[in-house]
Design a protein around this motif. Structure first.
Motif, PDB file in Angstrom:
ATOM      1  N   ILE A  88       0.857  -1.188   0.000  1.00  0.00           N
ATOM      2  CA  ILE A  88       0.000   0.000   0.000  1.00  0.00           C
ATOM      3  C   ILE A  88       0.890   1.233   0.000  1.00  0.00           C
ATOM      4  O   ILE A  88       1.597   1.505   0.969  1.00  0.00           O
ATOM      5  N   ASN A  89       0.846   1.981  -1.072  1.00  0.00           N
ATOM      6  CA  ASN A  89       1.716   3.147  -1.225  1.00  0.00           C
ATOM      7  C   ASN A  89       0.974   4.402  -0.798  1.00  0.00           C
ATOM      8  O   ASN A  89       0.121   4.923  -1.537  1.00  0.00           O
ATOM      9  N   LEU A  90       1.299   4.902   0.394  1.00  0.00           N
ATOM     10  CA  LEU A  90       0.664   6.115   0.928  1.00  0.00           C
ATOM     11  C   LEU A  90       1.532   7.348   0.733  1.00  0.00           C
ATOM     12  O   LEU A  90       1.330   8.353   1.395  1.00  0.00           O
ATOM     13  N   PHE A 118      -7.659   7.505   4.836  1.00  0.00           N
ATOM     14  CA  PHE A 118      -6.995   6.235   5.157  1.00  0.00           C
ATOM     15  C   PHE A 118      -5.568   6.476   5.646  1.00  0.00           C
ATOM     16  O   PHE A 118      -5.126   5.866   6.627  1.00  0.00           O
ATOM     17  N   THR A 119      -4.855   7.392   4.998  1.00  0.00           N
ATOM     18  CA  THR A 119      -3.475   7.682   5.385  1.00  0.00           C
ATOM     19  C   THR A 119      -3.414   8.271   6.794  1.00  0.00           C
ATOM     20  O   THR A 119      -2.565   7.883   7.605  1.00  0.00           O
ATOM     21  N   SER A 120      -4.313   9.198   7.098  1.00  0.00           N
ATOM     22  CA  SER A 120      -4.336   9.796   8.441  1.00  0.00           C
ATOM     23  C   SER A 120      -4.576   8.742   9.504  1.00  0.00           C
ATOM     24  O   SER A 120      -3.939   8.737  10.561  1.00  0.00           O
ATOM     25  N   CYS A 121      -5.488   7.837   9.222  1.00  0.00           N
ATOM     26  CA  CYS A 121      -5.775   6.771  10.177  1.00  0.00           C
ATOM     27  C   CYS A 121      -4.583   5.844  10.332  1.00  0.00           C
ATOM     28  O   CYS A 121      -4.225   5.463  11.452  1.00  0.00           O
ATOM     29  N   MET A 122      -3.946   5.504   9.224  1.00  0.00           N
ATOM     30  CA  MET A 122      -2.811   4.583   9.275  1.00  0.00           C
ATOM     31  C   MET A 122      -1.637   5.191  10.020  1.00  0.00           C
ATOM     32  O   MET A 122      -0.918   4.498  10.752  1.00  0.00           O
TER      33      MET A 122
END
Length: 210
Positions: A88-90, A118-122
């Motif tokens: 998964i490339n964020l 999704f990125t903020s959560c990850m």
């Protein structure tokens, strides 16, 4: 290709004939297909992060699963097996994935919907289940490029996509285990073939198990 090493100036005036030729056809290698390999023994989620270091907010850290090279290995495949990696490339960059020892190929590229959320959560939880990956990985399918449809040791990962790769920890040309002890120390690494990125922590150890 031949290299001759000699003291400086010694080969300057020496004529070196070139007897090499380019074959009309490439050497045929009967690569095993993905379906010919054993079913994946394990599925892994590999997440690429890009973080600015506080307090200067100028130094960039590029992490894999929130970890550095110095952290203990979390990817511990068994020698001779096959795995499925969802990478998964964020980050905003196209990252070329490279695994030492293993060969692999991309089989699916799925766009993330609402990647910022999704990125903020990850970045907060570093957990694809908590952050509902299954609700974000529902975007458009990007056709796997023709040049990626074979066994490679580098595969490009587009940003804001989940790229699924089948990883063979075995010899793909004859579908056999390694003829050497791949579990011996010091082990291997996997990283991303952008020099300043792997120098900034986007590299992780890979420990093979029997």
């Amino acid at each position: 290709m031949k290299f001759l090493l000699a003291p400086k100036g010694q080969l300057d005036d020496m004529p070196l004939p070139d007897n090499s030729t380019v074959p009309e056809h490439r050497v045929g290698v009967p690569y095993a297909s993905v379906t010919a390999l054993p079913p994946p023994l394990k599925t892994r989620y590999i997440v690429l992060y890009e973080n600015m270091t506080k307090p200067d907010n100028l130094t960039m850290n590029l992490y894999i699963n929130g970890l550095r090279l110095e952290d203990p290995p979390t990817e511990t495949p068994r020698s001779g097996t096959t795995e499925l990696w969802h990478v998964i490339n964020l980050t905003p960059d196209n990252h070329p994935l490279h695994l030492h020892l293993a060969e692999f190929q991309a089989v699916k590229m799925q766009q993330l919907v609402d990647p910022d959320t999704f990125t903020s959560c990850m970045k907060q939880h570093n957990d694809t289940v908590i952050c509902n990956l299954d609700q974000h990985a529902v975007g458009a399918l990007l056709p796997v490029p023709e040049e990626e449809k074979t066994w490679k040791n580098v595969v490009k990962l587009p940003p804001a996509y989940v790229t699924s790769v089948v990883v063979a920890f075995r010899l793909v040309h004859n579908n056999m285990p390694y003829p050497f002890d791949a579990t011996a120390a010091p082990g291997y690494v996997y990283h991303y073939h952008i020099l300043d990125h792997e120098d900034n922590a986007m590299i992780r150890p890979l420990k093979m198990l029997p």
